[in-house]
Motif scaffolding. Structure first.
Motif, mmCIF file in Angstrom:
data_model
loop_
_atom_site.group_PDB
_atom_site.id
_atom_site.type_symbol
_atom_site.label_atom_id
_atom_site.label_comp_id
_atom_site.label_asym_id
_atom_site.label_seq_id
_atom_site.Cartn_x
_atom_site.Cartn_y
_atom_site.Cartn_z
ATOM 1 N N UNK B 221 0.784 -1.241 0.000
ATOM 2 C CA UNK B 221 0.000 0.000 0.000
ATOM 3 C C UNK B 221 0.811 1.284 0.000
ATOM 4 N N UNK B 222 2.131 1.212 0.228
ATOM 5 C CA UNK B 222 2.860 2.467 0.379
ATOM 6 C C UNK B 222 3.502 2.921 -0.937
ATOM 7 N N UNK B 223 3.551 4.246 -1.133
ATOM 8 C CA UNK B 223 4.182 4.805 -2.320
ATOM 9 C C UNK B 223 5.656 5.071 -2.061
ATOM 10 N N UNK B 224 5.924 5.656 -0.914
ATOM 11 C CA UNK B 224 7.302 5.989 -0.571
ATOM 12 C C UNK B 224 7.636 5.416 0.797
ATOM 13 N N UNK B 225 8.932 5.345 1.093
ATOM 14 C CA UNK B 225 9.342 4.920 2.430
ATOM 15 C C UNK B 225 10.482 5.804 2.909
ATOM 16 N N UNK B 226 10.418 6.189 4.178
ATOM 17 C CA UNK B 226 11.531 6.894 4.805
ATOM 18 C C UNK B 226 11.994 6.035 5.970
ATOM 19 N N UNK B 227 13.288 5.771 6.032
ATOM 20 C CA UNK B 227 13.833 4.958 7.111
ATOM 21 C C UNK B 227 14.689 5.848 8.011
ATOM 22 N N UNK B 228 14.417 5.789 9.300
ATOM 23 C CA UNK B 228 15.216 6.544 10.269
ATOM 24 C C UNK B 228 16.156 5.591 10.997
ATOM 25 N N UNK B 229 17.325 6.097 11.309
ATOM 26 C CA UNK B 229 18.223 5.355 12.180
ATOM 27 C C UNK B 229 19.038 6.358 12.991
ATOM 28 N N UNK B 230 19.153 6.146 14.273
ATOM 29 C CA UNK B 230 19.922 7.045 15.139
ATOM 30 C C UNK B 230 19.528 8.501 14.961
ATOM 31 N N UNK B 231 18.257 8.750 14.765
ATOM 32 C CA UNK B 231 17.793 10.121 14.702
ATOM 33 C C UNK B 231 18.049 10.832 13.387
ATOM 34 N N UNK B 232 18.430 10.092 12.352
ATOM 35 C CA UNK B 232 18.644 10.706 11.043
ATOM 36 C C UNK B 232 17.971 9.885 9.958
ATOM 37 N N UNK B 233 17.755 10.499 8.789
ATOM 38 C CA UNK B 233 17.155 9.776 7.672
ATOM 39 C C UNK B 233 18.256 9.016 6.946
ATOM 40 N N UNK B 234 18.107 7.696 6.779
ATOM 41 C CA UNK B 234 19.123 6.934 6.065
ATOM 42 C C UNK B 234 18.631 6.499 4.687
ATOM 43 N N UNK B 235 17.309 6.599 4.493
ATOM 44 C CA UNK B 235 16.764 6.191 3.200
ATOM 45 C C UNK B 235 15.426 6.883 3.022
ATOM 46 N N UNK B 236 15.191 7.435 1.815
ATOM 47 C CA UNK B 236 13.883 7.996 1.509
ATOM 48 C C UNK B 236 13.701 7.881 0.013
ATOM 49 N N UNK B 237 12.810 6.990 -0.396
ATOM 50 C CA UNK B 237 12.728 6.694 -1.823
ATOM 51 C C UNK B 237 11.371 6.077 -2.146
ATOM 52 N N UNK B 238 11.092 5.950 -3.443
ATOM 53 C CA UNK B 238 9.866 5.275 -3.858
ATOM 54 C C UNK B 238 9.995 3.787 -3.556
ATOM 55 N N UNK B 239 8.967 3.208 -2.989
ATOM 56 C CA UNK B 239 9.017 1.803 -2.583
ATOM 57 C C UNK B 239 9.291 0.909 -3.788
ATOM 58 N N UNK B 240 8.707 1.280 -4.929
ATOM 59 C CA UNK B 240 8.839 0.437 -6.125
ATOM 60 C C UNK B 240 10.288 0.284 -6.566
ATOM 61 N N UNK B 241 11.122 1.257 -6.202
ATOM 62 C CA UNK B 241 12.525 1.203 -6.638
ATOM 63 C C UNK B 241 13.422 0.437 -5.669
ATOM 64 N N UNK B 242 12.851 -0.079 -4.594
ATOM 65 C CA UNK B 242 13.687 -0.694 -3.566
ATOM 66 C C UNK B 242 13.369 -2.178 -3.417
ATOM 67 N N UNK B 243 14.397 -2.936 -3.073
ATOM 68 C CA UNK B 243 14.172 -4.350 -2.758
ATOM 69 C C UNK B 243 13.990 -4.474 -1.250
ATOM 70 N N UNK B 244 13.309 -5.529 -0.804
ATOM 71 C CA UNK B 244 13.146 -5.713 0.648
ATOM 72 C C UNK B 244 14.490 -5.733 1.355
ATOM 73 N N UNK B 245 15.492 -6.314 0.720
ATOM 74 C CA UNK B 245 16.816 -6.391 1.335
ATOM 75 C C UNK B 245 17.392 -4.989 1.562
ATOM 76 N N UNK B 246 17.187 -4.109 0.597
ATOM 77 C CA UNK B 246 17.711 -2.748 0.741
ATOM 78 C C UNK B 246 17.046 -2.042 1.926
ATOM 79 N N UNK B 247 15.738 -2.242 2.048
ATOM 80 C CA UNK B 247 15.016 -1.575 3.135
ATOM 81 C C UNK B 247 15.480 -2.124 4.492
ATOM 82 N N UNK B 248 15.545 -3.440 4.574
ATOM 83 C CA UNK B 248 15.958 -4.046 5.840
ATOM 84 C C UNK B 248 17.373 -3.617 6.211
#
Lengths: 327, 514
Positions: B221-248
């Protein structure tokens, strides 16, 4: 990577000094209040005989029965329960003890009859609260009416005289040398209550149950048994209080103890016991009861009538609880 | 689209500014920075996934957007207008709605009364029940939900509670909707209904922040994803362009370094297992679960919320009762029907919610530590307080609990130290089987590694340990074996050595086979 640290605490094991810092001044509110009121009366009512030995002993005697019940109520409220039936249980117990004595002529049967009232009511209250999960407020509110009605019914509203001198002497009427028997009852009740609440496993488990029932249960406390026991003890002690009325007034009557539940609860809360459970003070409850007695006594000496006393007593309780409450 | 008479549709067309925009957001607590310049942009009609491990800062970020916390620095714009919320009411007024994970409904009131709680339509200063029910009906209809607004909330299945929550947010004309793990307590069909609704809201131009750990939902259901780590953004991209491994990988980051796995000598397994669970089934969701655990072994339980992890712990500890199946302790039926028996048989549970289940918060550290020890602390009829003091002091020392005084209420301690108190009170009983449910939730990284070190020591000294954790890095650091749970049953029983990395475990939990 940043190392997150806990808030800055001076490390180390607890010391005697830090033990003092851990004390909450609010738990001393009752003693400060008691001292202030006592001093005020001592100053302003000195000419009315407030400080005389007889008057001070009188205060003790008049508050003794409330104090005894307040000890048991401290456990009930500490366990986050309430018992509104104690006043009428006292009345019913006085009546049953008196009837048993007049029927058998034996003080022992009188005492057994009184205690039986406490046991039966306590088991009913305790079972309904623990096994059916009914709120103790409602259970004991209903029991208040039932016990009162029952006492009135079996005596056809008439007082039952007690002609047994030993019974009357033991339960409130007699003196031991210069010391009124009622004072001894108070001292014994407070001493037992203090030791049990502060020094035994049961007392700690009562406080844990009242403080967080789920956590207590998860830690292996039998919270149902604790709840049942405090309700039972409360009724039994109310029954003893009823016999103290009977002995002091040499009769059993359904009206003995009527309305005492409010004075007792007020004394306990004034004494620093948390209405939400988890914290309780037996000594505080004693002083709460004495404070109420002190106020009544002082107001009478100052010439206020009963209605005025009631209003002033209510106001003082509100102020005291407001001061002692948590932020 | 709906013929709902809402102002929503008109308003969305008026400008093209993003639904919500957060720039360079900074926030710290007690001098510890939690957010270090976070950018987050939520477009209109977008479903934006927000992911990250515990303590990454996502809940803080969302709490700032809801007006619960105030930002230290940065800019927030809602629909292009700069805002500075000082309360949740401010945020609501600006059109930020929140669907609470723990439901914020009043069960005894009707759906309509809940939707308009505190915002009841009035007529002659009285609540206009008719108008309220009508408007609630319109909102529910616009959501495509068939639900009687007069129904009392407590009579409805939980799926409808969630929908009522959403309706509540929409009644306030929300343009930004924050959903925190919305499917955690929903059934499959209820989740489907929710996804359909999210699609509709999207079409109406509502921006949705979707906080979830479930990869399959993010992809669905999601269009984009933003991943936070240690209080900073480490990833922000369209979900379609990412593999599950990249997100994890983005979620996990380098945290693994601090929590490295220490391989321990294998426990001897030729003896009777300390714990054996056979075909265990219970009303709480555990279904036909079987496994064994030996003394000296650390068993990790992995799985999503509701997969049966906590439920299993409750069965072993006697809080819930099984319907069928067996629990064997040292080869014999355990016969545990309440926690007291479990404790007497040498089992201890560090529960999931330490504030609710683990501690009497208003009582002192000392009282909390001694509570499980009271049965053995008698001298005659009385509690031996001197020995109690000594015991408490030793436990405080052993776990290095930082405190001012053992007589001060435990609520004054930090989360990590509170957790140490819960752990310490059980260590005092020297249990043979220790179950830890989310032992490091809300605990700082330093304390976390200390707790992990303690767990290893216990296993080394011959204790059996079960660790339940949503943090896979931690689970992998400490476990000798990992059980993967799904829908109340064991789907994998993995030797730690056979798990390559966090990603592969994550995939196993999600049920994705590589």
């Amino acid at each position: 990577m940043t190392q997150t640290l806990a808030p800055p605490p001076p490390a180390g094991a607890p010391s005697r000094v830090s033990r003092l810092r851990g004390i909450d001044w609010r738990s001393y509110a009752i003693y400060i209040g008691f001292a202030v009121v006592f001093l005020l009366f001592a100053i302003f009512l000195a000419d009315d005989g407030f400080l005389s030995g007889t008057n001070l002993l009188n205060i003790f005697r008049q508050t003794a029965i409330i104090s005894v019940m307040a000890v048991a109520m401290t456990f009930v409220i500490s366990a986050a329960q309430i018992d509104l039936s104690i006043g009428s249980v006292a009345g019913l117990s006085s009546v049953c003890a008196a009837l048993a004595i007049s029927a058998t002529g034996s003080a022992l049967f009188g005492v057994l009859a009184g205690l039986a009232v406490g046991l039966v009511v306590g088991i009913v209250n305790g079972s309904l609260v623990t096994f059916l999960g009914m709120p103790s407020f409602l259970v004991t509110l209903a029991m208040l009416g039932i016990a009162f009605g029952l006492a009135q019914l079996i005596t056809k509203s008439a007082p039952v005289p007690i002609l047994h001198d030993t019974f009357n002497a033991i339960f409130g009427g007699g003196n031991l040398g210069p010391i009124p028997g009622l004072l001894l009852w108070t001292v014994v009740a407070v001493a037992i209550g203090w030791v049990v609440l502060n020094k035994t496993r049961f007392g700690r488990q009562v406080l844990a149950t009242g403080g967080n029932r789920v956590a207590a249960e998860y830690t292996g406390v039998n919270t149902r048994r604790i709840t049942f026991t405090v309700m039972l003890v409360s009724s039994v002690v109310a029954a003893i209080a009823g016999m103290l009325y009977a002995g002091r007034l040499e009769s059993g009557r359904y009206q003995w103890g009527t309305g005492d539940e409010l004075s007792v609860i007020a004394a306990v809360i004034l004494g620093g016991t948390s209405l939400f459970g988890g914290a309780g003070s037996v000594i505080g409850a004693l002083f709460g009861s004495l404070l109420i007695g002190l106020i009544n006594n002082g107001l009478i000496l100052a010439g206020f009538d009963n209605s005025q006393q009631q209003i002033i007593r209510g106001l003082i309780i509100i102020v005291a609880v407001a001061l002692a409450r948590k932020r | 689209m709906s013929e709902r008479p809402s102002a929503l549709d008109k308003r969305t067309k008026r400008t093209s500014a993003p639904a919500a925009e957060m720039r360079d957001i900074e926030k710290g607590f007690n001098g510890t920075p939690v957010l270090k310049g976070v950018d987050f942009t939520l477009a209109r009609g977008e479903v934006h996934a927000l992911a990250g491990g515990n303590g990454a800062g996502k809940s803080t970020l969302m709490k700032i957007l809801q007006g619960v916390h105030r930002k230290d620095a940065g800019v927030i714009r809602i629909g292009g207008r700069e805002v500075d919320f000082s309360s949740t009411a401010d945020a609501e007024a600006a059109g930020v709605g929140m669907v609470f994970q723990e439901f914020s409904l009043v069960p005894t009131l009707s759906v309509a009364r809940n939707i308009f709680l505190n915002h009841e339509p009035r007529r002659f200063r009285m609540i206009d029940d008719k108008a309220m029910i009508r408007r609630a009906g319109e909102i529910l209809q616009g959501m495509g939900v068939d639900l009687d607004p007069r129904a009392e909330v407590r009579t409805l299945p939980t799926g409808y509670w969630q929908l009522t929550e959403i309706a509540k947010a929409l009644a306030l004309d929300a343009k930004v909707l924050i959903m925190d793990e919305p499917t955690a307590s929903l059934t499959k069909t209820e989740s489907e209904a929710l996804f359909e609704l999210i699609g509709r809201l999207k079409a109406q131009g509502v921006g949705i922040v979707y906080v979830s750990h479930r990869m399959e939902e993010v992809y669905r259901i999601c269009d984009r994803i933003t991943v936070l780590r240690d209080g900073g953004v480490v990833l922000s991209d369209a979900v379609a362009d990412l593999s599950p491994e990249q997100i994890v990988a983005a979620i996990v980051g380098r945290e693994v370094d601090a929590l490295a796995w220490v391989e321990r000598p294998a426990a001897t397994k030729d003896t009777t297992p300390l714990l054996e669970v056979r075909n265990l089934t219970a009303a709480n969701g555990v279904t036909d679960m079987s496994f064994t655990l030996h003394a000296g072994e650390i068993l990790g339980l992995a799985g999503l919320m509701g997969s049966g992890r906590t439920e299993l712990a409750k069965l072993i500890f006697g809080i819930d009762r099984p319907m069928s199946g067996e629990i064997l302790l040292r080869g014999e039926p355990a016969g545990i029907t309440n926690p007291r028996i479990a404790i007497a048989k040498g089992i201890a549970l560090v529960p999931e919610d330490r504030r609710l289940q683990g501690l009497v918060l208003d009582h002192s550290v000392r009282e909390n530590l001694l509570l499980p020890l009271l049965p053995g602390l008698n001298r005659g009829p009385l509690v031996d307080d001197r020995r109690g003091d000594g015991l408490a002091a030793r436990l405080i020392e052993r776990l290095q609990i930082k405190l001012v005084s053992a007589n001060r209420p435990v609520r004054l301690l930090s989360g990590g130290n509170q957790q140490k108190v819960v752990l310490a009170k059980w260590l005092g009983r020297d249990p043979d089987l220790l179950i830890l449910d989310e032992p490091t939730a809300g605990v700082d990284i330093g304390t976390k590694s200390e707790i992990i070190e303690r767990i290893r020591e216990l296993a080394d000294s011959g204790k059996a340990v079960i660790v339940i954790s949503s943090e896979l890095a931690e689970l992998l650091a400490v476990s000798d074996r990992v059980l993967v749970l799904r829908n109340g049953t064991v789907t994998d029983d993995l030797d730690r050595r056979d798990i390559d990395d966090e990603e592969s475990l994550q995939l196993a939990i999600q049920g994705v086979r590589s």
